[in-house]
Design an enzyme around this catalytic site. Structure first.
Site, short mmCIF file in Angstrom:
data_model
loop_
_atom_site.label_atom_id
_atom_site.label_comp_id
_atom_site.label_asym_id
_atom_site.label_seq_id
_atom_site.Cartn_x
_atom_site.Cartn_y
_atom_site.Cartn_z
N SER A 167 0.81 -1.09 0.02
CA SER A 167 -0.02 0.06 0.12
C SER A 167 0.74 1.28 0.11
CB SER A 167 -1.12 0.11 1.15
OG SER A 167 -2.06 1.09 1.10
N THR A 168 0.68 1.95 1.08
CA THR A 168 1.60 3.28 1.15
C THR A 168 3.00 3.05 0.78
OG1 THR A 168 -0.03 4.23 2.68
CG2 THR A 168 2.11 5.35 2.58
N HIS A 194 -2.50 -1.21 -3.45
CA HIS A 194 -3.52 -0.22 -3.20
C HIS A 194 -3.58 0.94 -4.06
CE1 HIS A 194 -4.26 -2.00 1.05
NE2 HIS A 194 -4.67 -2.78 0.17
N MET A 287 -0.35 1.28 4.92
CA MET A 287 -0.83 1.72 6.24
C MET A 287 -2.34 0.80 6.19
SD MET A 287 -2.25 5.80 7.11
CE MET A 287 -3.19 5.74 5.51
#
Length: 353
Positions: A167-168, A194, A287
């Site tokens: 993700s992040t 994501h 996150m």
């Protein structure tokens, strides 16, 4: 704890003021300054010493990409969140910004959405990202990279698929891995990052250009092949299914999990079901907690789990929760993960002879 110091750089006066005022309402944040373009923003860096920079892409004199290039020469680890519009050009420039070292991004609402839509993005996306990135930067500053082996390591099972979730900070971590992988890895790779639609296609194209592994968006019915990789399309879950002698992809739009679509858990659970003890799951920076249940399913099926360590993660949320739950066989810095994947797959090749 000291407030998180934020510098906002955007040429649109109304949007710049809106962001600054909304961030200032949060007691954990302090907007230490604003700038109308990248040149002014660079000049204010040393004066204001921000913890996080929120940076627009399209600006006069010096745009966001140009500022980011210069910023990274002197502030290598300073978290930078990019603004982008959900357009082909905005998505392309965002992928370029992530490659240049941007920590994360969020999409600006369409002008038709009005102020309410903008405030919703700031409150629900931007504020949590700023907090997570600042906390991650502080954690990295106090730690060094270490590799850890946790109980119940290899198990000796051959690897037949590699599943990756991120993700992040994921695009940069994925580039680090894929540039080190060979074209003849011997197993297929499936992954979730994501991202919204369009961004995943552009990320696949960039990863393909950077490595010998061909990366493409997944599509229902696609048969998995060794040495190739598939990324879940934005706003679609991706799962692996068993079809006679072959494994195939199934892409669908069932409800989000962990507020995510695509979700890492959906992919990892399916990989555990189809490949069992022959699955290798890799969970990277991000996150939230997406991937925890999926890693649990992989371990319960006898497979292995590798997670990125805290010191090299932009945000140690997803991998950190897996490590703390005791589900990770290995906790590694990003620079070691590609080698660990290759080592595991070489074992599989050697074992098949």
């Amino acid at each position: 704890m000291a407030k998180i110091r934020v510098l906002v750089v955007d040429d649109a006066v109304v949007f710049r003021r809106l962001v600054a005022e909304e961030l200032a309402r949060n007691p954990a944040l302090e907007v230490v300054g604003t700038a109308a373009n990248g040149r002014i923003g660079l000049a204010k860096l040393s004066q204001l010493n921000p913890d996080v920079v929120v940076l627009d892409l399209e600006m006069p004199e010096m745009n966001g990409l140009e500022m980011l290039r210069e910023l990274r020469k002197s502030h290598r680890r300073l978290p930078v969140i990019m603004f982008s519009s959900l357009t082909e050009r905005g998505a392309t420039e965002t992928i370029e910004a992530l490659a240049l070292g941007a920590s994360d991004y969020f999409t600006k609402p369409a002008s038709s959405g009005g102020m309410d839509a903008s405030l919703d993005v700031i409150r629900r996306q931007l504020v949590p990202q700023i907090k997570a990135l600042a906390e991650g930067a502080r954690a990295r500053a106090s730690r060094t990279s270490t590799a850890k082996s946790l109980p119940a390591d290899d198990g000796g099972h051959e690897v037949r698929i590699v599943a990756i979730g991120a993700s992040t900070g994921g695009p940069t971590a994925l580039a680090e891995i894929f540039t080190r992988l060979p074209g003849d890895l011997g197993v297929p790779i499936v992954l979730v990052q994501h991202m919204p639609p369009m961004f995943t296609r552009l990320l696949a194209e960039r990863l393909t250009a950077q490595s010998p592994v061909r990366v493409q968006e997944g599509a229902t019915g696609t048969a998995l092949q060794s040495g190739q990789a598939w990324i879940a399309p934005g706003d679609f879950h991706m799962a692996v299914t068993h079809d006679g002698a072959s494994a195939r992809l199934h892409v669908h739009r069932e409800p989000p999990e962990n507020s995510c679509r695509p979700a890492v858990d959906v992919l990892f659970r399916s990989v555990a079901k189809v490949f069992g003890k022959h699955a290798l799951a890799v969970l990277l920076t991000g996150m939230g907690h997406d991937g925890v249940r999926g890693c649990e399913a992989v371990r319960e099926a006898g497979g292995r789990v590798i997670v990125q360590d805290e010191a090299t993660s932009v945000v140690w949320g997803m991998p950190g929760q897996v490590a703390k739950a005791g589900l990770a066989n290995r906790v590694l810095p990003i620079s070691m993960i590609a080698d660990e994947i290759m080592r595991s797959c070489r074992q599989q090749v050697a074992g098949s002879r």
